[in-house]
Scaffold this motif. Structure first.
Motif, short mmCIF file in Angstrom:
data_model
loop_
_atom_site.label_atom_id
_atom_site.label_comp_id
_atom_site.label_asym_id
_atom_site.label_seq_id
_atom_site.Cartn_x
_atom_site.Cartn_y
_atom_site.Cartn_z
N GLU A 172 0.85 -1.19 0.00
CA GLU A 172 0.00 0.00 0.00
C GLU A 172 0.88 1.24 0.00
OE1 GLU A 172 -3.81 1.88 2.41
OE2 GLU A 172 -2.54 0.38 3.38
N GLN A 173 0.47 2.22 -0.78
CA GLN A 173 1.24 3.46 -0.84
C GLN A 173 0.86 4.36 0.32
OE1 GLN A 173 0.60 6.31 -4.14
NE2 GLN A 173 2.78 6.03 -4.61
N GLN B 110 3.71 16.28 11.68
CA GLN B 110 3.90 15.11 10.82
C GLN B 110 2.55 14.41 10.65
OE1 GLN B 110 6.81 14.33 9.37
NE2 GLN B 110 7.95 15.97 10.41
N ASN B 111 2.30 13.92 9.44
CA ASN B 111 1.03 13.21 9.19
C ASN B 111 1.24 12.14 8.13
OD1 ASN B 111 -1.91 12.85 9.31
ND2 ASN B 111 -1.87 13.63 7.22
N LYS B 112 0.50 11.03 8.26
CA LYS B 112 0.53 9.97 7.26
C LYS B 112 -0.87 9.77 6.70
CE LYS B 112 4.43 7.17 8.90
NZ LYS B 112 4.85 5.82 9.34
N ALA B 113 -0.95 9.59 5.40
CA ALA B 113 -2.22 9.30 4.73
C ALA B 113 -2.03 8.07 3.86
CB ALA B 113 -2.67 10.49 3.88
N SER B 114 -2.98 7.15 3.92
CA SER B 114 -2.86 5.89 3.18
C SER B 114 -4.02 5.73 2.21
CB SER B 114 -2.83 4.70 4.14
OG SER B 114 -3.98 4.70 4.96
N ILE C 57 -6.90 4.02 6.38
CA ILE C 57 -6.70 3.69 7.79
C ILE C 57 -6.16 4.93 8.49
CG2 ILE C 57 -5.38 2.28 9.40
CD1 ILE C 57 -5.54 0.02 7.36
N ASN C 58 -5.20 5.58 7.80
CA ASN C 58 -4.76 6.92 8.21
C ASN C 58 -5.37 7.88 7.18
OD1 ASN C 58 -2.90 5.96 10.29
ND2 ASN C 58 -1.70 5.19 8.58
N ASP C 59 -6.49 8.48 7.54
CA ASP C 59 -7.31 9.13 6.51
C ASP C 59 -7.22 10.65 6.50
OD1 ASP C 59 -8.59 9.52 8.87
OD2 ASP C 59 -10.59 9.03 8.14
N LEU C 60 -6.31 11.23 7.26
CA LEU C 60 -6.18 12.68 7.25
C LEU C 60 -5.22 13.09 6.14
CD1 LEU C 60 -6.02 13.66 11.03
CD2 LEU C 60 -7.96 13.75 9.49
#
Length: 373
Positions: free
Chosen positions: A62-63, A86-90, A94-97
């Motif tokens: 998954e990217q 810091q933020n992660k979006a997938s 699952i990490n939806d911000l």
């Protein structure tokens, strides 16, 4: 005729001015409301994105979007200071911000002994702007299309929300939830119909029909559930409650059923009243037949509406269980039993409300048992 057009024009202008005022005040409040929050809010001013790939335990990939963010604090004693986040979006969300410039987020900040910011972290996305704009659009549309009656409908919605919030507060303070729900339901019926339709035969007929149909539907449902001793009804999704789930569930049935029945009752009462006003000499048999034709058309769509409304709330968990290869029998039995019972009970109320509303409306309107108030 000229005076009528003039009055109509004045009403339209007043309504348009009212809409513009509401829209302007709401927009200004939503765009500058950070100071009303206790939580720290930061507005994003720049986003630097880099991509990476995450690998699952079964070999899937998954990217992942890694975001390095600069933001400005919008409230509190750190207002105006820049911070880094810091933020992660997938892709699976699952990490939806997935944040953009000008978005606002709630953050936590850690301070040193001198009250300087040491680090900061995103808690959640600030969504009230988008919710507010959606509500503004709803208000504008209901006023433009519904006019004065739309305004009364809006007042009815606000009053019902207030009643519901009061009911919840009374429940938290130990008030009997079942009794409170019954009283609240009576208020819902009377206020909703009279505010929108006024005090007249049509409204009185709809109120009586709604109360009778709701009472019968609830008695039938309660009788069936009690005879079956609650077998087949699973309250797993209510296991977080510290109160008896049976009472909460019955209240859900009551309030959910009420909406569909009230819609049917006012539609049929309005139809009967209009037919009678057009032709006061219409035979009772013909008026009843026309009412049943309308009722049959409404019945199918309203039943489907209730079913879709209840089941749609369970879609996420249903999809999750399907993805994990749970059988459909388990999903229906465990996770959809409450929704299906609510939908079936509401459908019973809808079906019963048709003949009840027809005969009540004909009796009260055509037979002139009550006068206009």
């Amino acid at each position: 005729m000229q005076n009528f057009k003039l009055r109509l024009s004045k009403k339209s202008l007043i309504m348009l001015a009212f809409i513009i005022i509401i829209f302007s005040v709401s927009y200004l409040f939503l765009s500058k409301n950070e100071s009303f929050y206790d939580k720290t809010i930061a507005k994003i001013i720049s986003v630097d994105e880099k991509y990476s790939t995450a690998h699952g335990i079964n070999g899937e990939t998954e990217q992942i979007k890694n975001q390095k963010i600069k933001a400005v604090i919008m409230n509190g004693h750190h207002k105006g200071q820049e911070i880094e986040l810091q933020n992660k979006a997938s892709f699976s969300q699952i990490n939806d911000l997935d944040l953009k410039v000008n978005d606002e987020v709630f953050v936590t900040v850690k301070e040193d002994a001198n009250k300087n910011i040491v680090s900061s972290q995103i808690i959640d996305f600030k969504r009230d702007n988008y919710m507010g704009y959606t509500i503004m659009l709803f208000v504008v549309l209901i006023l433009l299309i519904g006019g004065y009656k739309g305004f009364r409908s809006l007042c009815s919605v606000i009053i019902n929300i207030c009643i519901f919030l009061i009911l919840v507060q009374l429940f938290l303070y130990g008030f009997n939830f079942t009794i409170g729900s019954i009283v609240a339901s009576i208020l819902f019926i009377i206020l909703s119909i009279t505010i929108v339709s006024g005090r007249n035969k049509k409204a009185f007929s709809a109120i009586v029909s709604t109360m009778i149909a709701t009472l019968i539907a609830m008695l039938i449902s309660l009788l069936v559930i009690k005879l079956n001793n609650w077998n087949g009804i699973h309250f797993e999704e209510m296991e977080f409650l510290t109160h008896a789930p049976e009472n909460i569930f019955l209240t859900e049935i009551l309030i959910g059923t009420l909406g569909g029945i009230m819609d049917i009752a006012i539609s049929i009462s309005s139809f009967v009243k209009e037919r009678y006003d057009i032709n006061p000499n219409i035979e009772t048999k013909g008026l009843i037949k026309s009412g049943f034709e309308l009722g049959k058309d409404i019945m199918g769509t309203m039943t489907n509406t209730l079913l879709f409304a209840y089941i749609s709330g369970s879609m996420p968990i249903i999809l999750l269980l399907f993805r994990n290869n749970y059988p459909i029998s388990y999903i229906i039995n465990i996770n959809m039993s409450l929704e299906l019972i609510r939908a079936i009970t509401g459908s019973i109320g809808v079906v019963l409300s048709i003949p009840i509303s027809i005969y009540t409306s004909v009796f009260l309107i055509k037979k002139n048992k009550i006068g206009e108030v």
